[in-house]
Design a protein around this motif. Structure first.
Motif, PDB file in Angstrom:
ATOM      1  N   GLU A  65     -12.176  -5.299  -6.189  1.00  0.00           N
ATOM      2  CA  GLU A  65     -12.695  -5.069  -4.839  1.00  0.00           C
ATOM      3  C   GLU A  65     -12.391  -3.645  -4.391  1.00  0.00           C
ATOM      4  O   GLU A  65     -13.221  -2.991  -3.768  1.00  0.00           O
ATOM      5  N   LYS A  66     -11.199  -3.158  -4.720  1.00  0.00           N
ATOM      6  CA  LYS A  66     -10.827  -1.790  -4.341  1.00  0.00           C
ATOM      7  C   LYS A  66     -11.715  -0.769  -5.078  1.00  0.00           C
ATOM      8  O   LYS A  66     -12.121   0.222  -4.490  1.00  0.00           O
ATOM      9  N   GLU A  67     -11.987  -1.019  -6.338  1.00  0.00           N
ATOM     10  CA  GLU A  67     -12.812  -0.107  -7.129  1.00  0.00           C
ATOM     11  C   GLU A  67     -14.259  -0.085  -6.648  1.00  0.00           C
ATOM     12  O   GLU A  67     -14.923   0.951  -6.707  1.00  0.00           O
ATOM     13  N   LEU A  68     -14.756  -1.226  -6.195  1.00  0.00           N
ATOM     14  CA  LEU A  68     -16.141  -1.291  -5.738  1.00  0.00           C
ATOM     15  C   LEU A  68     -16.267  -0.695  -4.358  1.00  0.00           C
ATOM     16  O   LEU A  68     -17.253  -0.246  -3.914  1.00  0.00           O
TER      17      LEU A  68
ATOM     18  N   TRP B 181      -4.583 -10.292  -9.008  1.00  0.00           N
ATOM     19  CA  TRP B 181      -4.423  -8.839  -9.077  1.00  0.00           C
ATOM     20  C   TRP B 181      -5.720  -8.162  -9.542  1.00  0.00           C
ATOM     21  O   TRP B 181      -6.137  -7.153  -8.987  1.00  0.00           O
ATOM     22  N   LEU B 182      -6.328  -8.731 -10.587  1.00  0.00           N
ATOM     23  CA  LEU B 182      -7.566  -8.146 -11.109  1.00  0.00           C
ATOM     24  C   LEU B 182      -8.679  -8.200 -10.070  1.00  0.00           C
ATOM     25  O   LEU B 182      -9.438  -7.237  -9.896  1.00  0.00           O
ATOM     26  N   SER B 183      -8.779  -9.305  -9.370  1.00  0.00           N
ATOM     27  CA  SER B 183      -9.800  -9.458  -8.336  1.00  0.00           C
ATOM     28  C   SER B 183      -9.595  -8.450  -7.210  1.00  0.00           C
ATOM     29  O   SER B 183     -10.545  -7.804  -6.748  1.00  0.00           O
ATOM     30  N   GLU B 184      -8.345  -8.293  -6.763  1.00  0.00           N
ATOM     31  CA  GLU B 184      -8.045  -7.325  -5.697  1.00  0.00           C
ATOM     32  C   GLU B 184      -8.375  -5.900  -6.136  1.00  0.00           C
ATOM     33  O   GLU B 184      -8.935  -5.117  -5.384  1.00  0.00           O
TER      34      GLU B 184
END
Length: 87
Positions: free
Chosen positions: A84-87, A78-81
């Motif tokens: 990626e969305k934030e970047l 979840w944190l990784s996804e």
């Protein structure tokens, strides 16, 4: 209901309809499903501590169990996804 214990038992499907019909009466064995999950990244990692409200953690664990995942791995996913969305 047929329990699929090896990938060899899953036939080649000519159409999505044929595949849907097969899975209506079949399901994957839990061990086969767990074995197909991506393995954790073996690169170096850092251990951290997070404090969760017990009710929130219980809900997270319940979701992870329903997906046959380790709850810590699911949180990392979840944190990784989200990163990626934030970047």
């Amino acid at each position: 209901m047929k329990v699929v214990t090896t990938w060899a038992e899953v036939p080649h499907f000519e159409s999505e309809e044929e595949e849907a019909a097969f899975w209506l009466d079949a399901r994957l064995e839990v061990r086969l499903m767990n074995g197909s999950l991506l393995k954790a990244d073996t690169r170096e990692s850092t251990t951290i501590t997070l404090r969760f409200d017990p009710r929130l953690l219980a809900r997270i664990k319940r979701i992870a169990r329903s997906r046959y995942l380790n709850y810590q791995s699911m949180i990392k996913q979840w944190l990784s996804e989200r990163l990626e969305k934030e970047l």
